[in-house]
Scaffold this motif. Sequence first.
Motif, PDB file in Angstrom:
ATOM      1  N   UNK A  49       4.063   4.955   0.070  1.00 58.24           N
ATOM      2  CA  UNK A  49       2.879   4.782  -0.768  1.00 58.24           C
ATOM      3  C   UNK A  49       2.176   6.134  -0.866  1.00 58.24           C
ATOM      4  N   UNK A  50       2.076   6.685  -2.081  1.00 57.59           N
ATOM      5  CA  UNK A  50       1.514   8.027  -2.267  1.00 57.59           C
ATOM      6  C   UNK A  50       0.090   7.999  -2.831  1.00 57.59           C
ATOM      7  N   UNK A  51      -0.563   6.845  -2.775  1.00 55.45           N
ATOM      8  CA  UNK A  51      -1.939   6.759  -3.269  1.00 55.45           C
ATOM      9  C   UNK A  51      -2.891   7.445  -2.295  1.00 55.45           C
ATOM     10  N   UNK A  52      -4.113   7.632  -2.725  1.00 56.34           N
ATOM     11  CA  UNK A  52      -5.139   8.238  -1.880  1.00 56.34           C
ATOM     12  C   UNK A  52      -5.570   7.250  -0.795  1.00 56.34           C
ATOM     13  N   UNK A  53      -6.226   7.767   0.233  1.00 54.26           N
ATOM     14  CA  UNK A  53      -6.593   6.939   1.390  1.00 54.26           C
ATOM     15  C   UNK A  53      -7.433   5.712   1.023  1.00 54.26           C
ATOM     16  N   UNK A  54      -8.414   5.878   0.135  1.00 57.25           N
ATOM     17  CA  UNK A  54      -9.250   4.734  -0.225  1.00 57.25           C
ATOM     18  C   UNK A  54      -8.435   3.674  -0.971  1.00 57.25           C
ATOM     19  N   UNK A  55      -7.462   4.088  -1.762  1.00 58.26           N
ATOM     20  CA  UNK A  55      -6.593   3.124  -2.443  1.00 58.26           C
ATOM     21  C   UNK A  55      -5.729   2.383  -1.424  1.00 58.26           C
ATOM     22  N   UNK A  56      -5.199   3.115  -0.461  1.00 58.46           N
ATOM     23  CA  UNK A  56      -4.374   2.531   0.604  1.00 58.46           C
ATOM     24  C   UNK A  56      -5.183   1.468   1.352  1.00 58.46           C
ATOM     25  N   UNK A  57      -6.424   1.813   1.691  1.00 58.61           N
ATOM     26  CA  UNK A  57      -7.278   0.877   2.441  1.00 58.61           C
ATOM     27  C   UNK A  57      -7.600  -0.383   1.640  1.00 58.61           C
ATOM     28  N   UNK A  58      -7.573  -0.297   0.322  1.00 54.96           N
ATOM     29  CA  UNK A  58      -7.897  -1.463  -0.506  1.00 54.96           C
ATOM     30  C   UNK A  58      -6.763  -2.481  -0.542  1.00 54.96           C
ATOM     31  N   UNK A  59      -5.596  -2.117  -0.063  1.00 56.86           N
ATOM     32  CA  UNK A  59      -4.456  -3.023  -0.003  1.00 56.86           C
ATOM     33  C   UNK A  59      -3.155  -2.275  -0.167  1.00 56.86           C
ATOM     34  N   UNK A  60      -2.204  -2.584   0.707  1.00 58.03           N
ATOM     35  CA  UNK A  60      -0.906  -1.912   0.665  1.00 58.03           C
ATOM     36  C   UNK A  60       0.175  -2.844   1.196  1.00 58.03           C
ATOM     37  N   UNK A  61       1.412  -2.526   0.900  1.00 60.50           N
ATOM     38  CA  UNK A  61       2.539  -3.302   1.422  1.00 60.50           C
ATOM     39  C   UNK A  61       2.611  -3.080   2.930  1.00 60.50           C
ATOM     40  N   UNK A  62       2.794  -4.148   3.708  1.00 64.44           N
ATOM     41  CA  UNK A  62       2.774  -4.010   5.169  1.00 64.44           C
ATOM     42  C   UNK A  62       3.814  -3.038   5.720  1.00 64.44           C
ATOM     43  N   UNK A  63       4.956  -2.935   5.072  1.00 63.64           N
ATOM     44  CA  UNK A  63       6.015  -2.066   5.579  1.00 63.64           C
ATOM     45  C   UNK A  63       5.941  -0.634   5.053  1.00 63.64           C
ATOM     46  N   UNK A  64       4.957  -0.333   4.218  1.00 62.38           N
ATOM     47  CA  UNK A  64       4.858   0.989   3.597  1.00 62.38           C
ATOM     48  C   UNK A  64       4.411   2.062   4.587  1.00 62.38           C
ATOM     49  N   UNK A  65       4.904   3.256   4.326  1.00 61.30           N
ATOM     50  CA  UNK A  65       4.452   4.466   5.015  1.00 61.30           C
ATOM     51  C   UNK A  65       3.476   5.130   4.044  1.00 61.30           C
ATOM     52  N   UNK A  66       2.331   5.586   4.556  1.00 56.70           N
ATOM     53  CA  UNK A  66       1.333   6.193   3.676  1.00 56.70           C
ATOM     54  C   UNK A  66       1.334   7.709   3.823  1.00 56.70           C
ATOM     55  N   UNK A  67       1.584   8.391   2.719  1.00 62.19           N
ATOM     56  CA  UNK A  67       1.455   9.845   2.633  1.00 62.19           C
ATOM     57  C   UNK A  67       0.911  10.140   1.236  1.00 62.19           C
ATOM     58  N   UNK A  68      -0.348  10.572   1.114  1.00 63.52           N
ATOM     59  CA  UNK A  68      -0.888  10.891  -0.211  1.00 63.52           C
ATOM     60  C   UNK A  68       0.002  11.913  -0.936  1.00 63.52           C
ATOM     61  N   UNK A  69       0.051  11.797  -2.244  1.00 64.24           N
ATOM     62  CA  UNK A  69       0.936  12.639  -3.043  1.00 64.24           C
ATOM     63  C   UNK A  69       0.803  14.121  -2.714  1.00 64.24           C
ATOM     64  N   UNK A  70      -0.407  14.606  -2.540  1.00 69.30           N
ATOM     65  CA  UNK A  70      -0.617  16.032  -2.266  1.00 69.30           C
ATOM     66  C   UNK A  70       0.022  16.481  -0.948  1.00 69.30           C
ATOM     67  N   UNK A  71       0.367  15.530  -0.072  1.00 69.62           N
ATOM     68  CA  UNK A  71       0.923  15.862   1.241  1.00 69.62           C
ATOM     69  C   UNK A  71       2.404  15.504   1.377  1.00 69.62           C
TER      70      UNK A  71
END
Length: 128
Positions: A49-71
Amino acid sequence: MTTPPPSSPGLLARLKSLFGAGADDGRLPSTVDAARALELVGDGASLLDVRERQEWRSGHAPQAVHVPLAEVGEKAPRRLAKDKPVVVVCASGARSRSGAKQLRGLGFDATSLSGGMAAWQRAGGAVR
């Protein structure tokens, strides 16, 4: 009789190669629909999931790894297995295309989920 020079790939083959479609090398296409993304993740692909942190916090797939696009270039190689396919997701599909392209440049077999998180949810993907 002379032998013609070796031909270069046709325009259609070059375009398919450029856009990541139609290659029979076993790699993922540049984008997939949500049903195919769910199938890939169910078969063991990583979901990034490459969305920003606030988007991630609003809901994400449970198995997703979060890394914002810029990173992605910096953090994704440390957080993802290179021997597993990667499905990249964002809100609509624009950032995920960029993220998947970056990952392919780093040697990952990556694809973008067309339609983003909304498409993921419509196809039955879990969100928490």
